[in-house]
Scaffold this motif. Structure first.
Motif, PDB file in Angstrom:
ATOM      1  N   ARG A 106       0.825  -1.208   0.000  1.00 36.38           N
ATOM      2  CA  ARG A 106       0.000   0.000   0.000  1.00 36.38           C
ATOM      3  C   ARG A 106       0.861   1.261   0.000  1.00 36.38           C
ATOM      4  O   ARG A 106       0.506   2.259  -0.606  1.00 36.38           O
ATOM      5  N   TYR A 107       2.005   1.213   0.695  1.00 38.84           N
ATOM      6  CA  TYR A 107       2.893   2.371   0.793  1.00 38.84           C
ATOM      7  C   TYR A 107       4.246   2.023   0.188  1.00 38.84           C
ATOM      8  O   TYR A 107       4.746   0.910   0.339  1.00 38.84           O
ATOM      9  N   TRP A 108       4.843   3.010  -0.463  1.00 33.80           N
ATOM     10  CA  TRP A 108       6.126   2.782  -1.122  1.00 33.80           C
ATOM     11  C   TRP A 108       7.203   2.344  -0.146  1.00 33.80           C
ATOM     12  O   TRP A 108       7.999   1.452  -0.452  1.00 33.80           O
ATOM     13  N   ARG A 172       1.476   6.717  -0.710  1.00 32.53           N
ATOM     14  CA  ARG A 172       0.854   5.483  -1.174  1.00 32.53           C
ATOM     15  C   ARG A 172       1.372   5.056  -2.544  1.00 32.53           C
ATOM     16  O   ARG A 172       1.741   5.890  -3.360  1.00 32.53           O
ATOM     17  N   VAL A 173       1.332   3.744  -2.783  1.00 32.49           N
ATOM     18  CA  VAL A 173       1.712   3.198  -4.075  1.00 32.49           C
ATOM     19  C   VAL A 173       0.717   3.639  -5.129  1.00 32.49           C
ATOM     20  O   VAL A 173       1.081   4.165  -6.170  1.00 32.49           O
ATOM     21  N   ALA A 174      -0.569   3.418  -4.867  1.00 32.71           N
ATOM     22  CA  ALA A 174      -1.636   3.839  -5.778  1.00 32.71           C
ATOM     23  C   ALA A 174      -2.491   4.877  -5.053  1.00 32.71           C
ATOM     24  O   ALA A 174      -2.920   4.628  -3.930  1.00 32.71           O
ATOM     25  N   PRO A 175      -2.740   6.012  -5.684  1.00 32.30           N
ATOM     26  CA  PRO A 175      -3.583   7.009  -5.021  1.00 32.30           C
ATOM     27  C   PRO A 175      -4.956   6.434  -4.702  1.00 32.30           C
ATOM     28  O   PRO A 175      -5.486   5.622  -5.453  1.00 32.30           O
ATOM     29  N   GLN A 176      -5.485   6.881  -3.616  1.00 33.44           N
ATOM     30  CA  GLN A 176      -6.785   6.382  -3.150  1.00 33.44           C
ATOM     31  C   GLN A 176      -7.905   6.979  -4.009  1.00 33.44           C
ATOM     32  O   GLN A 176      -7.896   8.156  -4.319  1.00 33.44           O
ATOM     33  N   ALA A 177      -8.864   6.136  -4.376  1.00 38.18           N
ATOM     34  CA  ALA A 177     -10.005   6.618  -5.153  1.00 38.18           C
ATOM     35  C   ALA A 177     -10.897   7.484  -4.273  1.00 38.18           C
ATOM     36  O   ALA A 177     -11.115   7.196  -3.110  1.00 38.18           O
TER      37      ALA A 177
END
Length: 178
Positions: A106-108, A172-177
């Motif tokens: 979830r986090y880099w 975060r790895v992918a931004p939250q929707a």
């Protein structure tokens, strides 16, 4: 009069949802094990760097004696211990990733720490063969470079992983929707 029931679409899980709930004491025990195994691993690497540096500082027969002692008493037993500490650190890190809001990918900073741990363990496995040859005398003592390379590289990787644990950079790895 009829009422129509409409179902709402499933909403995404809350952003900090933990996938695997564990009791607080167990989670803290896993965290302590993770920190202790990482500390042991770093300590073993520091010891390796110091012993190789002492060997390099010696001249002639003294150097051969230091390297032979390094091979006999340190390299194989303590690097195997370092490998065990690395695997324990990896397993506890995976468990913590599953049991905390940080997750595994979830986090880099967590993803990078996981990758660093896997790389450091793979390096130890790759170098264990040549190091064992050194301790049995199959390889000349002049070929001690890989011990210093392994120890210094692992020390740098583990130090960087420690910095990541403290500062938690990159988000975060992918931004939250939304």
């Amino acid at each position: 009069m009829s009422t129509q029931v409409t179902s709402r679409p499933a909403s995404p899980p809350p952003p900090n949802r933990v996938r695997w709930r564990v009791p607080v004491r167990l989670r803290k025990s896993i965290l302590v094990t993770h920190i202790v195994s990482a500390g042991a691993w770093i300590g073993i690497d520091v010891l390796a760097v110091v012993l190789v540096a002492i060997g390099w500082a010696r001249a002639g027969d003294d150097r051969a004696t230091v390297y032979q002692a390094l091979a006999d008493f340190f390299v194989v037993p303590l690097l195997l211990t370092a490998l065990i500490a690395g695997v324990v650190c990896l397993i506890t890190g995976l468990l913590l990733g599953l049991a905390t809001k940080w997750a595994l990918l979830r986090y880099w900073w967590v993803a990078v720490k996981l990758a660093l741990n896997v790389v450091a363990c793979a390096m130890m496995l790759a170098f264990l063969g040549p190091i064992t040859e050194l301790s049995t005398g199959e390889q000349p003592l002049a070929d001690i470079w890989f011990v210093s390379f392994l120890a210094a590289t692992a020390l740098a990787l583990l130090s960087f992983a420690t910095v990541l644990s403290v500062f938690k950079p990159w988000g975060r790895v992918a931004p939250q929707a939304a």
